[in-house]
Design an enzyme around this catalytic site. Structure first.
Site, mmCIF file in Angstrom:
data_model
loop_
_atom_site.group_PDB
_atom_site.id
_atom_site.type_symbol
_atom_site.label_atom_id
_atom_site.label_comp_id
_atom_site.label_asym_id
_atom_site.label_seq_id
_atom_site.Cartn_x
_atom_site.Cartn_y
_atom_site.Cartn_z
ATOM 1 N N HIS A 121 0.883 -1.279 0.093
ATOM 2 C CA HIS A 121 -0.025 -0.063 0.111
ATOM 3 C C HIS A 121 0.974 1.099 0.015
ATOM 4 O O HIS A 121 0.510 2.067 0.405
ATOM 5 C CB HIS A 121 -1.018 -0.013 1.231
ATOM 6 N N CYS A 146 6.583 14.021 -17.213
ATOM 7 C CA CYS A 146 7.250 15.055 -16.684
ATOM 8 C C CYS A 146 8.632 14.241 -16.218
ATOM 9 O O CYS A 146 8.844 12.973 -15.633
ATOM 10 C CB CYS A 146 6.595 15.293 -15.374
ATOM 11 N N CYS A 149 9.060 14.207 -12.059
ATOM 12 C CA CYS A 149 7.986 13.542 -10.972
ATOM 13 C C CYS A 149 7.332 12.252 -11.664
ATOM 14 O O CYS A 149 6.694 11.553 -11.185
ATOM 15 C CB CYS A 149 7.008 14.485 -10.587
ATOM 16 N N GLY A 220 -1.623 -9.583 12.382
ATOM 17 C CA GLY A 220 -2.058 -8.252 12.652
ATOM 18 C C GLY A 220 -3.077 -7.643 11.410
ATOM 19 O O GLY A 220 -2.874 -6.628 11.119
ATOM 20 N N ASN A 246 -2.713 -12.911 15.816
ATOM 21 C CA ASN A 246 -3.710 -11.930 16.065
ATOM 22 C C ASN A 246 -4.498 -12.015 17.362
ATOM 23 O O ASN A 246 -5.203 -13.256 17.356
ATOM 24 C CB ASN A 246 -4.678 -11.782 14.654
HETATM 25 P P1 OAD Z 1 -7.303 -3.520 10.289
HETATM 26 O O1 OAD Z 1 -7.472 -2.347 11.061
HETATM 27 O O2 OAD Z 1 -8.346 -3.738 9.308
HETATM 28 O O3 OAD Z 1 -7.249 -4.612 10.985
HETATM 29 C C1 OAD Z 1 -5.722 -4.626 12.333
HETATM 30 C C2 OAD Z 1 -6.033 -6.227 12.586
HETATM 31 O O4 OAD Z 1 -4.945 -6.166 13.485
HETATM 32 C C3 OAD Z 1 -7.342 -6.599 13.236
HETATM 33 O O5 OAD Z 1 -7.522 -7.923 12.953
HETATM 34 C C4 OAD Z 1 -6.865 -6.462 14.779
HETATM 35 O O6 OAD Z 1 -7.467 -7.785 15.512
HETATM 36 C C5 OAD Z 1 -5.378 -6.905 14.673
HETATM 37 N N1 OAD Z 1 -4.568 -6.472 15.701
HETATM 38 C C6 OAD Z 1 -4.691 -5.345 16.581
HETATM 39 N N2 OAD Z 1 -3.718 -5.101 17.542
HETATM 40 C C7 OAD Z 1 -2.827 -6.076 17.131
HETATM 41 C C8 OAD Z 1 -1.680 -6.496 17.818
HETATM 42 N N3 OAD Z 1 -0.940 -5.827 18.737
HETATM 43 N N4 OAD Z 1 -0.870 -7.590 17.349
HETATM 44 C C9 OAD Z 1 -1.418 -8.226 16.231
HETATM 45 N N5 OAD Z 1 -2.649 -7.989 15.565
HETATM 46 C C10 OAD Z 1 -3.341 -7.053 16.239
HETATM 47 O O7 OAD Z 1 -5.939 -3.195 9.505
HETATM 48 P P2 OAD Z 1 -5.560 -4.137 7.905
HETATM 49 O O8 OAD Z 1 -5.861 -5.391 8.055
HETATM 50 O O9 OAD Z 1 -4.000 -3.585 8.008
HETATM 51 O O10 OAD Z 1 -5.355 0.344 3.465
HETATM 52 O O11 OAD Z 1 -6.117 -2.928 6.919
HETATM 53 C C11 OAD Z 1 -6.063 -3.195 5.656
HETATM 54 C C12 OAD Z 1 -6.066 -2.144 4.972
HETATM 55 O O12 OAD Z 1 -7.176 -1.039 5.228
HETATM 56 C C13 OAD Z 1 -4.853 -1.123 5.380
HETATM 57 O O13 OAD Z 1 -3.631 -1.177 4.643
HETATM 58 C C14 OAD Z 1 -5.383 0.505 4.648
HETATM 59 C C15 OAD Z 1 -6.665 0.022 5.238
HETATM 60 O O14 OAD Z 1 -7.746 0.724 4.670
HETATM 61 C C16 OAD Z 1 -4.952 1.335 2.674
HETATM 62 O O15 OAD Z 1 -4.628 2.333 3.200
HETATM 63 C C17 OAD Z 1 -5.104 1.113 1.261
#
Ligand code: OAD
Length: 276
Positions: A121, A146, A149, A220, A246
């Site tokens: 991402h 360009c 950039c 996570g 997780n």
């Molecule tokens: P989420 O916020 O959707 O999920 C976070 C996950 O981390 C959840 O399953 C939690 O249970 C888990 N979690 C929380 N604390 C933790 C810890 N200390 N150790 C391990 N796990 C833990 O985040 P993502 O799955 O990364 O996209 O979300 C995916 C994408 O959604 C992101 O990259 C972003 C967002 O929109 C973009 O920006 C394109």
């Protein structure tokens, strides 16, 4: 010793020739960076992503989108890698081959010492031009790329004296949205927003790592955002041993070995149990 890791699993991990580590926002939670979907503290709990994290929002109100990312960068920029990031970096020296594929934009894997991190991402601290294809191709003359950039530019607008170094000096920082010193295109953080495609080369690199791995740690990630979410499934279908770390269950949990707990707690234990 982690109770749910039986001897055969430990053995499979020890014998893995290529370990893939796939991480989401939970990986950095213990570094003080909020996740996205936590109901109380998640970034999207208080902010509508369509207002701050889409190309449409940037077109509508670039300054608001820029300011939101500057605010995010103040938290992310102050964060330090946690014990989980460090354990992953250490793993590189204990495995024949290790690939780190992350959805995170915070550079914490790199700060911990991981190399060649595949950033699905993007990265919050890099800038790129905002490309408005509709506007570029509606102009009377076709656009050029360009030379500073790599965005679309009207060649008449380009400053022949501007250099790539001038561009590289620009940072995500408080103030007006900066422009490319050559073509004057507005600049934005080099992250993937909603309604945007992933960089095909980066996605390819991630899929190659997943296809080559015989074991994967999925850490996570809520697995709610595609195409990233499909990567652990892809590894599983290809016969890799998949381990999920997780504190909360996901759709993947019933299909893999789940180690319920946080990244900073479980990863050092896993490292000590399997690789030391
Ligand atoms: P989420 O916020 O959707 O999920 C976070 C996950 O981390 C959840 O399953 C939690 O249970 C888990 N979690 C929380 N604390 C933790 C810890 N200390 N150790 C391990 N796990 C833990 O985040 P993502 O799955 O990364 O996209 O979300 C995916 C994408 O959604 C992101 O990259 C972003 C967002 O929109 C973009 O920006 C394109």
């Amino acid at each position: 010793m982690i109770a749910t890791l039986n001897a055969s699993l430990i053995d499979r991990l020890r014998r893995a020739q290529h370990l893939a580590v796939f991480t989401g926002a939970g990986m950095s939670a213990e570094s003080g960076i909020p996740t996205f979907r936590d109901r109380l503290t998640g970034l999207w709990a208080h902010t509508d992503p369509t207002e701050v994290a889409t190309p449409q929002a940037f077109r509508r109100d670039p300054q608001r989108v820029w300011d939101w990312h500057v605010h995010l960068a103040s938290t992310v920029g102050a964060a330090q890698p946690n014990a989980g990031h460090k354990a992953i970096a250490e793993l590189a020296g204990k495995q024949p081959r290790l690939s780190v594929v992350t959805q995170n934009i915070d550079s914490l894997h790199q700060a911990a010492g991981s190399r060649d991190v595949i950033e699905l991402h993007g990265n919050l601290f890099r800038l790129k031009p905002f490309i408005d294809e509709d506007a570029a191709f509606a102009a009377a003359e076709p656009p050029v790329i360009c030379r500073v950039c790599d965005g679309y530019a009207a060649w008449r607008d380009c400053d022949p004296w501007a250099s790539r170094e001038d561009f590289a000096r620009l940072r995500l920082a408080a103030g007006p949205v900066p422009c490319c010193p050559c073509c004057r295109a507005r600049l934005r953080p080099d992250v993937v927003w909603f309604n945007e495609m992933l960089d095909p080369q980066v996605l390819d690199a991630a899929m190659n790592a997943v296809d080559a791995c015989d074991a994967m740690l999925c850490i996570g990630a809520s697995l709610e955002v595609e195409p990233a979410a499909s990567l652990p499934w892809r590894a599983l279908r290809r016969g890799a041993t998949v381990i999920e770390i997780n504190p909360q269950p996901t759709t993947l949990t019933p299909h893999v070995t789940a180690l319920p707990g946080t990244a900073a707690q479980v990863l050092p234990q896993l490292l000590a149990t399997v690789w030391n």
